[in-house]
Design an enzyme around this catalytic site. Structure first.
Site, PDB file in Angstrom:
ATOM      1  N   LYS A   1      27.904  78.220 137.521  1.00 31.55           N
ATOM      2  CA  LYS A   1      28.749  79.284 138.476  1.00 31.55           C
ATOM      3  C   LYS A   1      28.236  80.390 138.795  1.00 31.55           C
ATOM      4  O   LYS A   1      28.263  80.971 140.043  1.00 31.55           O
ATOM      5  CB  LYS A   1      30.269  79.210 137.970  1.00 31.55           C
ATOM      6  CG  LYS A   1      30.917  77.753 137.508  1.00 31.55           C
ATOM      7  CD  LYS A   1      32.066  77.833 136.669  1.00 31.55           C
ATOM      8  CE  LYS A   1      32.870  76.650 136.695  1.00 31.55           C
ATOM      9  NZ  LYS A   1      33.884  76.326 135.541  1.00 31.55           N
TER      10      LYS A   1
ATOM     11  N   GLN B 158      36.665  80.394 131.503  1.00 37.45           N
ATOM     12  CA  GLN B 158      36.178  79.085 130.923  1.00 37.45           C
ATOM     13  C   GLN B 158      36.879  78.153 129.940  1.00 37.45           C
ATOM     14  O   GLN B 158      37.261  78.955 128.907  1.00 37.45           O
ATOM     15  CB  GLN B 158      34.499  79.198 130.643  1.00 37.45           C
ATOM     16  CG  GLN B 158      33.832  77.983 130.544  1.00 37.45           C
ATOM     17  CD  GLN B 158      33.688  76.859 131.800  1.00 37.45           C
ATOM     18  OE1 GLN B 158      33.565  77.598 132.965  1.00 37.45           O
ATOM     19  NE2 GLN B 158      34.176  75.974 131.757  1.00 37.45           N
TER      20      GLN B 158
ATOM     21  N   ASP C 132      40.562  79.901 139.998  1.00 39.13           N
ATOM     22  CA  ASP C 132      40.509  78.803 139.258  1.00 39.13           C
ATOM     23  C   ASP C 132      41.574  77.906 139.638  1.00 39.13           C
ATOM     24  O   ASP C 132      41.831  76.700 139.074  1.00 39.13           O
ATOM     25  CB  ASP C 132      39.874  78.832 137.868  1.00 39.13           C
ATOM     26  CG  ASP C 132      39.128  77.942 137.322  1.00 39.13           C
ATOM     27  OD1 ASP C 132      38.603  76.959 138.413  1.00 39.13           O
ATOM     28  OD2 ASP C 132      39.015  77.618 136.003  1.00 39.13           O
TER      29      ASP C 132
END
Ligand code: NAP
Length: 283
Positions: free
Chosen positions: A49, A93, A116
């Site tokens: 990413k 994450q 996200d």
């Protein structure tokens, strides 16, 4: 469906928007990635990413925390990033360790930086059809359908999997686009029969080749979000591709779309937070 190619096009457009924002305001969009512990898969995902961010002209800040970080410490870090004017998007994450209250951590992310799409506010906005950041994988799946001119209206859509970040939201997005949606999960009885009715099938199970080729309706559109050891999806690709009209490969299907949507939403967040672009009311 070539997710890599579609993702590349989205990322090129995102990079142009990032460059334009920097030209106009002097501000470079910045994504903060928070990594707890050193799980090899998570380390790889975060590295990928951040590499894509660099290619798109987005700054990324890596916040590495030890595996023994407590919920309170993680919440404090995410609250600090939420208040940091130099950060426009926040990615935690996951999964984080089992000793951490993941929901509490997600909820410490400011909704306007939730690129996200993991907070309850973002999820509710999607459910109510209000502006908000999409959960990235479901958002990427919908963009793939658009890229291949697949209109969900009136179609029978079957989603196998009901996780909060993937199965559940993608079914809700398909419903919002007027598909008739059925969810399958581990307690579903007669799963094969249900899958056989799908005009649009989303596999989000996490079990290698769980969906058999013979269960694919001829002419169906198949989106395989699964990513299992050995680069294997949740669908038997060889069998399914003989029957499907369109199908995503693994890798190179849904995966790259997820990152493309993450980057796109980071630039959108930066545009709104700098005032370069007005946020839609309710966002
Ligand atoms: P998850 O939280 O483990 O959820 C899996 C879902 O599959 C659950 O709803 C579960 O049902 C269902 N399931 C498990 N076994 C089943 C069975 N035998 N029959 C029917 N349903 C079954 O996983 P996830 O986070 O949604 O991820 C799913 C897959 O997508 C994984 O392979 C993951 O690596 C991949 N993924 C890919 C991306 C990407 O960017 N490409 C992003 C996220 C995830 P219950 O609810 O009843 O337990």
């Amino acid at each position: 469906m070539d997710g890599s190619a579609v993702a590349r096009r989205i990322t090129e457009a995102t990079a142009e928007r990032a460059a334009e924002l920097t030209r106009a305001t002097g501000v470079t969009p910045c994504l903060a990635a928070v990594l707890v512990g050193d799980d090899p898969a998570s380390v790889t995902y975060v590295r990928m990413k951040r590499n894509r961010c660099a290619k798109a002209g987005i700054r990324s800040r890596l916040v590495e925390l030890p595996a023994e970080t407590t919920t309170a410490e993680l919440v404090a870090t995410l609250t600090e990033l939420s208040q940091d004017p130099e950060v426009h998007g926040i990615l935690l994450q996951h999964p984080v360790g089992p000793h951490i209250d993941e929901r509490a951590a997600f909820e410490a992310i400011a909704p306007e930086k939730d690129v996200d799409g993991v907070t309850m506010r973002s999820f509710a906005a999607m459910g109510f059809g209000l502006p908000g950041f999409a959960s990235c994988t479901p958002g990427g799946i919908m963009r793939l359908l658009d890229a291949y001119d697949v209109d969900p209206t009136g179609k029978r859509a079957v989603v196998v999997g009901r996780s909060a970040i993937l199965g559940k939201p993608v079914g809700m997005m398909l419903l919002a686009r007027d598909a008739t949606v059925t969810y399958c999960h581990s307690r579903t009885v007669g799963l094969s029969e249900i899958v056989r009715e799908a005009d649009i099938l989303v596999a989000a199970v996490g079990r290698p080749e769980f969906i058999k080729g013979e269960d694919i309706k001829p002419g169906a559109v198949v989106l395989d979000a699964g990513y299992n050891a050995g680069n294997v999806g949740d669908v038997d690709f060889a069998g399914a591709s003989a029957r499907a009209r369109l199908i995503t490969p693994v890798p190179g299907g849904v995966g790259p779309m997820t990152i493309a949507v993450l980057l796109e939403q980071t630039v959108t967040a930066a545009e709104r937070l700098t005032g370069a672009v007005e946020a839609p009311s309710g966002a």
